[in-house]
Design a protein around this motif. Structure first.
Motif, short mmCIF file in Angstrom:
data_model
loop_
_atom_site.label_atom_id
_atom_site.label_comp_id
_atom_site.label_asym_id
_atom_site.label_seq_id
_atom_site.Cartn_x
_atom_site.Cartn_y
_atom_site.Cartn_z
N MET A 1 54.13 -141.18 53.85
CA MET A 1 55.87 -141.86 53.35
C MET A 1 55.06 -143.66 52.99
O MET A 1 54.27 -144.35 53.23
N LYS A 2 56.39 -144.10 51.93
CA LYS A 2 56.59 -145.10 51.22
C LYS A 2 56.62 -146.31 51.93
O LYS A 2 57.25 -146.12 52.40
N THR A 3 56.37 -146.99 51.75
CA THR A 3 55.71 -148.65 52.85
C THR A 3 57.15 -149.78 51.13
O THR A 3 56.44 -149.44 50.61
N PHE A 4 58.02 -150.02 52.16
CA PHE A 4 59.08 -151.06 50.89
C PHE A 4 58.96 -152.43 52.33
O PHE A 4 58.69 -152.06 52.90
N THR A 5 59.42 -153.28 51.36
CA THR A 5 59.63 -154.44 51.98
C THR A 5 61.06 -154.86 52.48
O THR A 5 62.08 -154.06 51.71
N VAL A 6 61.55 -155.65 53.58
CA VAL A 6 62.67 -155.76 53.44
C VAL A 6 63.89 -156.16 52.43
O VAL A 6 64.50 -155.62 51.90
N SER A 7 62.88 -157.53 51.77
CA SER A 7 63.64 -157.57 50.65
C SER A 7 64.42 -156.49 48.94
O SER A 7 64.88 -156.25 48.64
N ALA A 8 62.58 -155.80 49.32
CA ALA A 8 62.75 -154.19 48.43
C ALA A 8 63.86 -153.52 48.57
O ALA A 8 64.37 -152.84 47.56
N MET A 9 63.89 -153.13 50.06
CA MET A 9 64.72 -152.29 50.68
C MET A 9 66.72 -152.69 50.17
O MET A 9 66.79 -151.50 49.82
N LEU A 10 66.30 -153.90 50.58
CA LEU A 10 67.77 -154.62 49.44
C LEU A 10 68.31 -154.28 48.74
O LEU A 10 69.17 -153.99 48.57
N ALA A 48 64.09 -155.57 59.18
CA ALA A 48 64.18 -157.33 59.02
C ALA A 48 64.16 -157.74 60.20
O ALA A 48 63.68 -158.64 61.04
N TYR A 49 65.03 -156.90 61.63
CA TYR A 49 65.13 -157.40 62.88
C TYR A 49 62.78 -157.50 63.66
O TYR A 49 62.45 -158.32 63.99
N THR A 50 62.29 -156.68 63.04
CA THR A 50 61.12 -156.25 63.41
C THR A 50 60.41 -157.63 62.91
O THR A 50 59.73 -158.07 63.65
N ALA A 51 60.84 -157.70 61.44
CA ALA A 51 59.73 -159.11 61.01
C ALA A 51 59.40 -160.07 61.34
O ALA A 51 59.48 -161.07 60.44
N GLY A 52 61.07 -161.07 62.41
CA GLY A 52 61.95 -161.67 62.19
C GLY A 52 63.00 -161.97 61.12
O GLY A 52 62.19 -163.17 60.84
N GLU A 53 63.18 -161.62 60.60
CA GLU A 53 63.60 -162.05 59.11
C GLU A 53 65.11 -161.83 59.62
O GLU A 53 66.06 -161.73 60.51
N ASP A 54 66.35 -162.97 59.02
CA ASP A 54 67.60 -163.32 59.24
C ASP A 54 68.51 -160.65 59.13
O ASP A 54 68.38 -160.99 57.82
N TYR A 55 67.94 -160.78 60.01
CA TYR A 55 68.56 -159.84 59.85
C TYR A 55 69.96 -159.33 59.91
O TYR A 55 70.93 -158.35 59.47
N GLU A 56 70.84 -160.37 60.66
CA GLU A 56 71.67 -160.53 60.78
C GLU A 56 72.56 -161.04 59.17
O GLU A 56 73.34 -160.35 58.38
N ALA A 57 72.03 -161.58 58.48
CA ALA A 57 72.63 -161.34 56.93
C ALA A 57 72.49 -160.24 56.24
O ALA A 57 72.87 -160.08 55.81
#
Length: 176
Positions: A1-10, A48-57
């Protein structure tokens, strides 16, 4: 399974809109690409939610990219909505994805999910609009798939990107 950062996925989901910007009739490949990008966006919101990032954005960007609330009526009947069944505006859709405005909303997209897999029963295309119906499967962090039935309707925006104007999903019927 590939791993992506949240910013890369967005970034990859946002790139879809730019890639579709052309003067052509909608194709089955366009619909499949929009579905895959929508699924990646749902995964990115949960990540983003799991990582404590701005999931609402992340959810706001997802809705802006994939739903036509800015210029069309959107018919949105989410899977896990029973009291306020229909989400006719941006804020109601946001509440469904991340929780907030509507009391019954627990934040569908922050579950989180690790993958969304699509099985189209059929797709109907009419040059500047398309409809698809089938099942999509949300993979939980425990590796279980949750099967959901869907119908999506798409129109092209002025840049050629597909935007959702119909989103109906429900859990499969279970006889008593």
């Amino acid at each position: 399974m590939k791993t992506f950062t949240v910013s890369a996925m967005l970034a990859s989901t946002l790139a879809l809109g730019a890639a579709q910007a052309s003067d052509h009739a909608i194709t089955g490949a366009d619909v499949q690409a929009a579905q895959e990008a929508w699924g990646a966006g749902i995964v990115a919101i949960g990540a983003a939610y799991t990582a404590g990032e701005d999931y609402e954005a992340a959810a706001r960007a997802h809705i802006e990219q994939f739903y036509a609330y800015d210029g069309h009526t959107v018919l949105f009947k989410p899977t896990l909505a029973s009291e306020d069944q229909f989400r006719g505006d941006f804020d109601e859709a946001l509440s469904y994805f991340v929780g907030g405005e509507i009391e019954e909303d627990g934040g569908f997209a922050i579950a989180p999910y690790t993958q969304v897999r699509w099985e189209n029963e059929a797709t109907i295309i009419d040059s500047d609009s398309a409809m698809a119906m089938g099942n999509y499967f949300f993979t939980t962090t425990e590796g279980e798939e949750v099967k959901v039935e869907y119908s999506f309707g798409y129109v092209q925006d002025e840049d050629g990107a597909l935007k959702i104007v119909l989103h109906h999903s429900s859990l499969p019927y279970t006889p008593n």
